[in-house]
Write a protein that holds these residues in place. Structure first.
Motif, PDB file in Angstrom:
ATOM      1  N   LEU A   1      -6.827  -3.363   5.124  1.00  0.00           N
ATOM      2  CA  LEU A   1      -5.418  -3.181   5.812  1.00  0.00           C
ATOM      3  C   LEU A   1      -5.452  -3.461   7.262  1.00  0.00           C
ATOM      4  CD1 LEU A   1      -4.660   0.262   4.135  1.00  0.00           C
ATOM      5  CD2 LEU A   1      -3.287  -1.798   3.862  1.00  0.00           C
TER       6      LEU A   1
ATOM      7  N   THR B   1       0.898  -1.292   0.053  1.00  0.00           N
ATOM      8  CA  THR B   1       0.049   0.062   0.051  1.00  0.00           C
ATOM      9  C   THR B   1       0.892   1.219   0.082  1.00  0.00           C
ATOM     10  OG1 THR B   1      -1.486   1.101   1.221  1.00  0.00           O
ATOM     11  CG2 THR B   1       0.050  -0.036   2.513  1.00  0.00           C
TER      12      THR B   1
ATOM     13  N   GLY C   1      -6.555   0.585  -4.657  1.00  0.00           N
ATOM     14  CA  GLY C   1      -5.625  -0.169  -3.511  1.00  0.00           C
ATOM     15  C   GLY C   1      -6.408  -1.044  -2.455  1.00  0.00           C
TER      16      GLY C   1
END
Length: 271
Positions: A140, A95, A134
């Motif tokens: 995440l 990322t 992303g």
């Protein structure tokens, strides 16, 4: 690049490579799946996983794979990232730098060294997100640490397949022993042998969030910030399966006491 010096080293590198998983999330262009597969295969990686691709692999995929069609054909497809990494012991998300999700940032070389070391305890996933946006924050949060490719700040945009190639190359070097060992004082060290699986940890985090709500820990404040910090704390602790069972037992007792307290008070928020 030199091959391992003896058959035992070659076998060990092969075993580690089989435990390294490249996960592509929400890919929008089928050709990029083929390009990523080609990038992997040139570096001796074979475990490709797809999560909710917008389109199924097609002729463009085959054309861009250029001989890596077998990786695409054997790639399992999952509906969510959590499902795709449920059996993994360590998960790294590729990322751009973000202040919103405070994961330990790793250089690709360092990430590769740690990832290869982590294969001693089980499968390891390197996760790549959508071409335009992303990985999102929820995805995440499922990662132990973040990989940042140091591209030029004046033009940081990196094609998905190029990013996969960079990480695949670094993994190849690490598998062949051509990079140094991972730093001993890493904030998020690779998991030890017997580490809890990703699914076990996510089950624990879900019960922890539920328990904190039941005991009114947040007292009206948004729970997301506290949970982010607690996730990072427990991920750094390198919990094994027995640790998770113990902690979940503690939480179960806390939940039971919270229910009893709620009943004694005539029933309130406690569920």
């Amino acid at each position: 690049m030199n091959a391992p010096s003896n058959p035992n080293e070659a076998a060990a590198a092969g075993t580690a490579a089989d435990r390294l998983r490249i996960v592509l999330v929400g890919i929008q262009h089928p050709g990029n799946i083929g390009s990523a597969a080609r990038a992997m295969k040139t570096m001796g990686l074979s475990q490709l996983v797809l999560v909710a691709p917008e389109k199924a692999p097609d002729r463009d995929t085959q054309a861009m794979a250029a001989g890596a069609d077998d990786l695409v054909a054997s790639a399992p497809v999952f509906a969510s990232l959590a499902e795709a990494v449920a059996d993994c012991r360590w998960v790294l998300g590729a990322t751009a730098r973000s202040r919103r999700v405070q994961l330990e940032p790793l250089h690709p070389r360092e990430a590769a060294a740690r990832a290869v070391a982590a294969t001693a305890s089980g499968s390891v996933a390197l996760v790549f997100g959508r071409e335009r946006t992303g990985l999102d924050n929820e995805e995440l949060q499922l990662c132990h640490a973040a990989i940042h490719i140091p591209s030029d700040p004046a033009f940081p945009s990196l094609n998905l397949a190029a990013a996969v190639q960079v990480l695949s190359y670094e993994l190849r070097c690490a598998l062949l022993g051509e990079v140094g060992p991972a730093p001993a004082a890493a904030r998020t060290p690779p998991p030890a042998e017997g580490a809890a699986s990703h699914a076990e940890l996510e089950g624990f985090f879900a019960q922890l969030a539920e328990t904190l709500d039941q005991i009114d820990f947040h007292k009206g404040r948004a729970p997301e910030s506290a949970m982010r910090k607690l996730r990072r704390l427990y991920l750094r602790a390198n919990l094994d399966s027995a640790d998770v069972r113990l902690l979940r037992g503690v939480l179960a007792d806390a939940q039971r006491m919270a229910r009893l307290a709620g009943q004694a008070a005539g029933g309130g928020k406690i569920g």
